[in-house]
Design a protein around this motif. Structure first.
Motif, short mmCIF file in Angstrom:
data_model
loop_
_atom_site.label_atom_id
_atom_site.label_comp_id
_atom_site.label_asym_id
_atom_site.label_seq_id
_atom_site.Cartn_x
_atom_site.Cartn_y
_atom_site.Cartn_z
N TYR A 124 0.84 -1.20 0.00
CA TYR A 124 0.00 0.00 0.00
C TYR A 124 0.89 1.26 0.00
O TYR A 124 0.66 2.19 -0.77
N LEU A 125 1.92 1.23 0.85
CA LEU A 125 2.79 2.41 0.98
C LEU A 125 3.73 2.54 -0.21
O LEU A 125 4.06 3.64 -0.65
N ALA A 126 4.14 1.39 -0.75
CA ALA A 126 5.09 1.40 -1.87
C ALA A 126 4.49 2.08 -3.10
O ALA A 126 5.21 2.61 -3.94
N ASN A 127 3.17 2.05 -3.19
CA ASN A 127 2.51 2.64 -4.36
C ASN A 127 2.28 4.14 -4.24
O ASN A 127 1.72 4.76 -5.13
N ARG A 128 2.69 4.74 -3.11
CA ARG A 128 2.47 6.20 -2.93
C ARG A 128 3.72 6.96 -3.34
O ARG A 128 4.84 6.53 -3.05
N PRO A 129 3.53 8.11 -3.98
CA PRO A 129 4.71 8.89 -4.38
C PRO A 129 5.38 9.58 -3.18
O PRO A 129 4.70 9.96 -2.22
N ASN A 130 6.69 9.71 -3.22
CA ASN A 130 7.48 10.43 -2.21
C ASN A 130 7.28 9.92 -0.78
O ASN A 130 7.18 10.71 0.16
N ILE A 131 7.18 8.65 -0.65
CA ILE A 131 7.00 8.05 0.67
C ILE A 131 8.10 7.02 0.89
O ILE A 131 8.38 6.20 0.02
N LYS A 132 8.74 7.11 2.06
CA LYS A 132 9.76 6.10 2.42
C LYS A 132 9.33 5.43 3.71
O LYS A 132 8.74 6.07 4.58
N THR A 133 9.66 4.16 3.87
CA THR A 133 9.26 3.45 5.08
C THR A 133 10.46 2.80 5.76
O THR A 133 11.44 2.46 5.10
N ARG A 134 10.32 2.63 7.05
CA ARG A 134 11.35 1.92 7.81
C ARG A 134 10.62 1.10 8.87
O ARG A 134 9.77 1.63 9.59
N VAL A 157 9.53 -2.97 18.21
CA VAL A 157 9.65 -2.23 19.46
C VAL A 157 9.28 -3.14 20.62
O VAL A 157 8.14 -3.60 20.73
N ALA A 158 10.29 -3.43 21.47
CA ALA A 158 10.05 -4.33 22.60
C ALA A 158 9.61 -3.51 23.80
O ALA A 158 10.38 -2.76 24.37
N GLY A 159 8.35 -3.62 24.18
CA GLY A 159 7.84 -2.91 25.35
C GLY A 159 7.81 -3.84 26.54
O GLY A 159 8.29 -4.98 26.48
N ALA A 160 7.28 -3.35 27.66
CA ALA A 160 7.23 -4.16 28.88
C ALA A 160 6.27 -5.33 28.69
O ALA A 160 6.51 -6.43 29.18
N LEU A 161 5.19 -5.10 27.98
CA LEU A 161 4.15 -6.11 27.88
C LEU A 161 4.17 -6.89 26.57
O LEU A 161 3.77 -8.02 26.51
N ARG A 162 4.63 -6.26 25.52
CA ARG A 162 4.56 -6.93 24.21
C ARG A 162 5.56 -6.30 23.25
O ARG A 162 6.03 -5.18 23.46
N THR A 163 5.86 -7.06 22.18
CA THR A 163 6.72 -6.52 21.13
C THR A 163 5.81 -6.16 19.96
O THR A 163 4.99 -6.98 19.54
N VAL A 164 5.93 -4.96 19.47
CA VAL A 164 5.09 -4.57 18.35
C VAL A 164 5.94 -4.12 17.17
O VAL A 164 7.07 -3.66 17.34
N THR A 165 5.36 -4.28 15.99
CA THR A 165 6.03 -3.78 14.79
C THR A 165 5.47 -2.40 14.48
O THR A 165 4.25 -2.21 14.48
N GLU A 166 6.39 -1.47 14.26
CA GLU A 166 5.96 -0.12 13.88
C GLU A 166 6.59 0.21 12.53
O GLU A 166 7.75 -0.14 12.29
N ILE A 167 5.83 0.86 11.70
CA ILE A 167 6.38 1.30 10.41
C ILE A 167 6.46 2.83 10.44
O ILE A 167 5.44 3.50 10.62
N TYR A 168 7.69 3.34 10.34
CA TYR A 168 7.87 4.79 10.31
C TYR A 168 7.77 5.22 8.86
O TYR A 168 8.47 4.70 7.99
N VAL A 169 6.90 6.17 8.62
CA VAL A 169 6.68 6.62 7.25
C VAL A 169 7.16 8.06 7.15
O VAL A 169 6.71 8.92 7.92
N ILE A 170 8.07 8.32 6.24
CA ILE A 170 8.53 9.70 6.06
C ILE A 170 8.35 10.14 4.61
O ILE A 170 8.20 9.32 3.72
N GLY A 171 8.37 11.45 4.43
CA GLY A 171 8.15 12.00 3.09
C GLY A 171 6.83 12.76 3.08
O GLY A 171 6.45 13.38 4.08
N ASP A 172 6.13 12.66 1.99
CA ASP A 172 4.89 13.41 1.82
C ASP A 172 3.72 12.68 2.51
O ASP A 172 2.79 12.17 1.86
N THR A 173 3.76 12.65 3.86
CA THR A 173 2.76 11.85 4.60
C THR A 173 1.40 12.55 4.66
O THR A 173 0.40 11.92 4.95
#
Ligand code: PEP
Ligand code: MN
Length: 373
Positions: A22-32, A36-52
């Motif tokens: 979904y994100l790959a198809n948007r112009p001027n968008i980069k993802t990373r 993230v390991a928290g006290a209760l659970r590990t979650v995946t976060e996607i940081y989106v930069i560019g023309d958000t």
């Protein structure tokens, strides 16, 4: 924008791939992608930069893998505290919790010297139920002829002594990326009897390559000290360097600022910024009263300046205290004049407890008044 995925979504799943596509198809968008390991659970976060701005938050939140999306301001994307941002603050490391609501004391030697002194320190800490300490092996010195620290040669015996006395976390400054490998190797060789928090000193706050290096690893948390001659914004951006490289186990350290005003203290005490850093970011905040004050001077009320400023930081909500002690300050190889005595440890801890209780009372009071308003 930060896209937070449901905790059970793996990065191999079709739902995860759907978000990436979904994100790959948007112009001027980069993802990373970050785990993230928290006290209760590990979650995946996607940081989106560019023309958000062009992204549709509701549409993204409609994707199967997505728990929620948070729009973040340009500043401090990862470490910052943003509107509608309910991400967990803080982290657990080696059985110790670091958050904006906890308080950990790291009393110890500015610089490791001889085993007798390190052992006396650790024994005193154990006798007073402490599980954290500070021990400098690599010392950044103003004068090239001053003692530079024992370096890697002392690590094995320091770690073994820590294990012997139940110390779980040692705050230890590194000044070069090779030190990270040396610490790892010594921990491996000794069977990891303790944990290490990597300290980035005030002289290295803007050593961007070092920041990226401690950010790329997730074995050790980082204590990032504020730069003593740069703005708070610049120092918080330094923390963002660490976090954006992948490691968000960061404690932010206040240690006093250089001014052209000279005495009475080694640095101008900046602990009034404890609540400011907590408001701007989700990082736990450390205070270093020793490097701020720089002496064992007493006030006329019989209380040392180091105690006074510690109490000021703690009553304002500080989450960690890094403080110099030494069994024989006259024999200390670095910063002896500011080291507190081992006999003063129970008094110091007692004083911290008084200040912390006052902080907690202030919090309760604020809740009572907020409820009435
Ligand atoms: C230290 O904590 O030993 C130290 C050198 O601190 P700073 O980087 O704040 O000077
Ligand atoms: Mn020092």
């Amino acid at each position: 924008m930060i896209i937070i995925l449901h905790p059970d979504i793996s990065d191999k799943s079709p739902e995860f791939q759907q978000v990436i596509d979904y994100l790959a198809n948007r112009p001027n968008i980069k993802t990373r992608v970050h785990q993230v390991a928290g006290a209760l659970r590990t979650v995946t976060e996607i940081y989106v930069i560019g023309d958000t701005q062009s992204l549709d938050k509701t549409e993204i939140e409609g994707l199967a893998a997505v728990e929620r999306a948070v729009r973040v301001s340009e500043e401090y994307r990862v470490v910052g505290r943003h509107k509608d941002d309910t991400r967990e603050a803080g982290f657990n490391y080696n059985g110790v919790r670091f958050g904006q609501d906890t308080l950990n004391v790291f009393a110890g030697l500015c610089a490791v010297d001889v085993p007798e002194h390190v052992e006396a320190m650790m024994k005193a800490l154990r006798d007073h139920d402490q599980v954290c300490t500070r021990m400098g092996a690599y010392k950044p010195r103003t004068n090239p002829y001053s003692f530079q620290g024992h370096g890697k040669s002392c690590l094995p015996w320091v770690f073994e002594l820590a294990g012997k006395y139940g110390i779980k976390v040692i705050s230890m400054e590194i000044t070069h990326d090779s030190h990270l490998d040396e610490i790892r190797e010594a921990l491996q060789k000794t069977g990891a009897p303790t944990g290490v928090m990597l300290q980035i000193g005030t002289r290295n706050t803007q050593n961007f390559e070092l920041l990226k290096c401690v950010g790329r690893q997730r074995d050790f948390p980082v204590l990032l000290k504020r730069g003593f001659g740069i703005t708070l914004e610049e120092s918080l951006n330094a923390a963002e360097y660490v976090a954006s490289a992948g490691n968000n186990m960061i404690v932010f350290g206040l240690r006093g600022m250089k001014t052209n005003m000279g005495d009475p203290h080694r640095n101008f005490v900046d602990f009034s910024h404890v609540p400011v850093v907590k408001r701007l970011t989700r990082m736990p905040v450390c205070i270093d009263p020793s490097h701020s004050v720089g002496s064992r001077e007493y006030a006329p009320d019989g209380i040392p300046d180091v105690f006074h400023v510690t109490a000021q930081g703690v009553i304002a909500g500080a989450n960690m205290i890094l403080v110099d002690f030494h069994p024989v300050p006259k024999k200390a190889l670095v910063d002896g004049p500011q080291a507190l005595l081992l006999e003063e440890l129970p008094w110091f801890l007692d004083d911290v407890t008084i200040a912390r209780a006052a902080y907690e009372k202030r919090q309760q009071s604020s809740q009572r008044y907020a409820a009435r308003a």
